[in-house]
Design an enzyme around this catalytic site. Sequence first.
Site, PDB file in Angstrom:
ATOM      1  N   CYS A  46       0.673  -1.214  -0.045  1.00  0.00           N
ATOM      2  CA  CYS A  46       0.252   0.202   0.079  1.00  0.00           C
ATOM      3  C   CYS A  46       1.000   1.491  -0.292  1.00  0.00           C
ATOM      4  O   CYS A  46       0.734   1.368  -1.076  1.00  0.00           O
ATOM      5  CB  CYS A  46      -0.921  -0.182   1.375  1.00  0.00           C
ATOM      6  SG  CYS A  46      -2.831   0.704   1.085  1.00  0.00           S
ATOM      7  N   HIS A  87      -3.510  -4.419   2.277  1.00  0.00           N
ATOM      8  CA  HIS A  87      -2.241  -5.353   3.182  1.00  0.00           C
ATOM      9  C   HIS A  87      -2.171  -6.723   3.875  1.00  0.00           C
ATOM     10  O   HIS A  87      -3.691  -6.658   4.410  1.00  0.00           O
ATOM     11  CB  HIS A  87      -3.696  -4.749   4.235  1.00  0.00           C
ATOM     12  CG  HIS A  87      -2.962  -3.367   4.049  1.00  0.00           C
ATOM     13  ND1 HIS A  87      -1.556  -2.762   4.933  1.00  0.00           N
ATOM     14  CD2 HIS A  87      -3.683  -2.327   3.920  1.00  0.00           C
ATOM     15  CE1 HIS A  87      -2.470  -0.842   5.205  1.00  0.00           C
ATOM     16  NE2 HIS A  87      -2.898  -0.778   3.923  1.00  0.00           N
ATOM     17  N   GLU A  99      -0.921  -7.942   5.684  1.00  0.00           N
ATOM     18  CA  GLU A  99      -0.066  -8.363   6.690  1.00  0.00           C
ATOM     19  C   GLU A  99      -2.076  -8.204   7.837  1.00  0.00           C
ATOM     20  O   GLU A  99      -1.815  -8.376   9.439  1.00  0.00           O
ATOM     21  CB  GLU A  99       0.184  -7.352   7.667  1.00  0.00           C
ATOM     22  CG  GLU A  99       0.412  -5.963   7.978  1.00  0.00           C
ATOM     23  CD  GLU A  99      -0.273  -4.725   6.467  1.00  0.00           C
ATOM     24  OE1 GLU A  99      -0.252  -6.045   4.760  1.00  0.00           O
ATOM     25  OE2 GLU A  99      -0.786  -3.937   5.943  1.00  0.00           O
TER      26      GLU A  99
HETATM   27  N1  GLN Z   1      -3.243   6.303   0.743  1.00  0.00           N
HETATM   28  C1  GLN Z   1      -1.928   5.955   1.644  1.00  0.00           C
HETATM   29  C2  GLN Z   1      -0.866   7.021   1.199  1.00  0.00           C
HETATM   30  O1  GLN Z   1      -0.562   7.805   0.179  1.00  0.00           O
HETATM   31  C3  GLN Z   1      -1.753   4.705   1.404  1.00  0.00           C
HETATM   32  C4  GLN Z   1      -3.042   3.904   2.933  1.00  0.00           C
HETATM   33  C5  GLN Z   1      -2.817   2.688   3.181  1.00  0.00           C
HETATM   34  O2  GLN Z   1      -1.755   2.609   2.727  1.00  0.00           O
HETATM   35  N2  GLN Z   1      -3.326   2.308   3.710  1.00  0.00           N
HETATM   36  O3  GLN Z   1      -0.141   6.937   1.463  1.00  0.00           O
END
Ligand code: GLN
Length: 197
Positions: free
Chosen positions: A78, A171, A173
């Site tokens: 992410c 995610h 994890e």
């Molecule tokens: N929207 C977040 C960002 O731009 C990422 C979100 C996340 O890691 N769950 O960093």
Amino acid sequence: MRIGVLALQGAFREHILALEAIGASAVAVRLPAQLDGCDGLIIPGGESTAIAKLMDRHGFYESVQGRCREGMAVWGTCAGAILIAKRISDGLPGQRSLGLLDIQVRRNAYGRQSDSFEAGLEVKGLDEPFQGIFIRAPWIESVGEGVRVLAEHDGRIVAVRSASMMATTFHPELTRDLRLHRYFVSDLCSRSRLDGA
Ligand code: GLN
């Protein structure tokens, strides 16, 4: 196998627990010197702009880039996927990334926090679907040469890998499913150990 988890902000504890559950030795990395001896590094989800600032403050950019040149494997989940991407479509002005993996990502591509969702994903190399948890996730708009798409959702790329790097926009994890942690350690980190040997 010794795997670092960048522990500046975000969901690093859950990655450490998942690594321990598969028998890897996990290190919470708070300072660049702790990267020494790591076969792999996980950059967790969280807020990419906040992690980027903390990485800058602690001098992580050059040290992560240097360890990767020496063969350390990296997995960004992410926000971590945003941080390892070569190109960010709509990053904040001046938002810095490590520029390690030849992908272009779009931040917050699905909308706001309330547009977060879960979806079953067909992931190459896994025999059963993987439950993807997407939290204000990016998507991957394009991949360069040598980057293999591992999973798509609704026509958007959500997981990729190269020889020693992997990015997932969801995610793993936050589930009890350890298959992607196992995949990272056995397919990417052990290879980096062989290459570095
Ligand atoms: N929207 C977040 C960002 O731009 C990422 C979100 C996340 O890691 N769950 O960093």
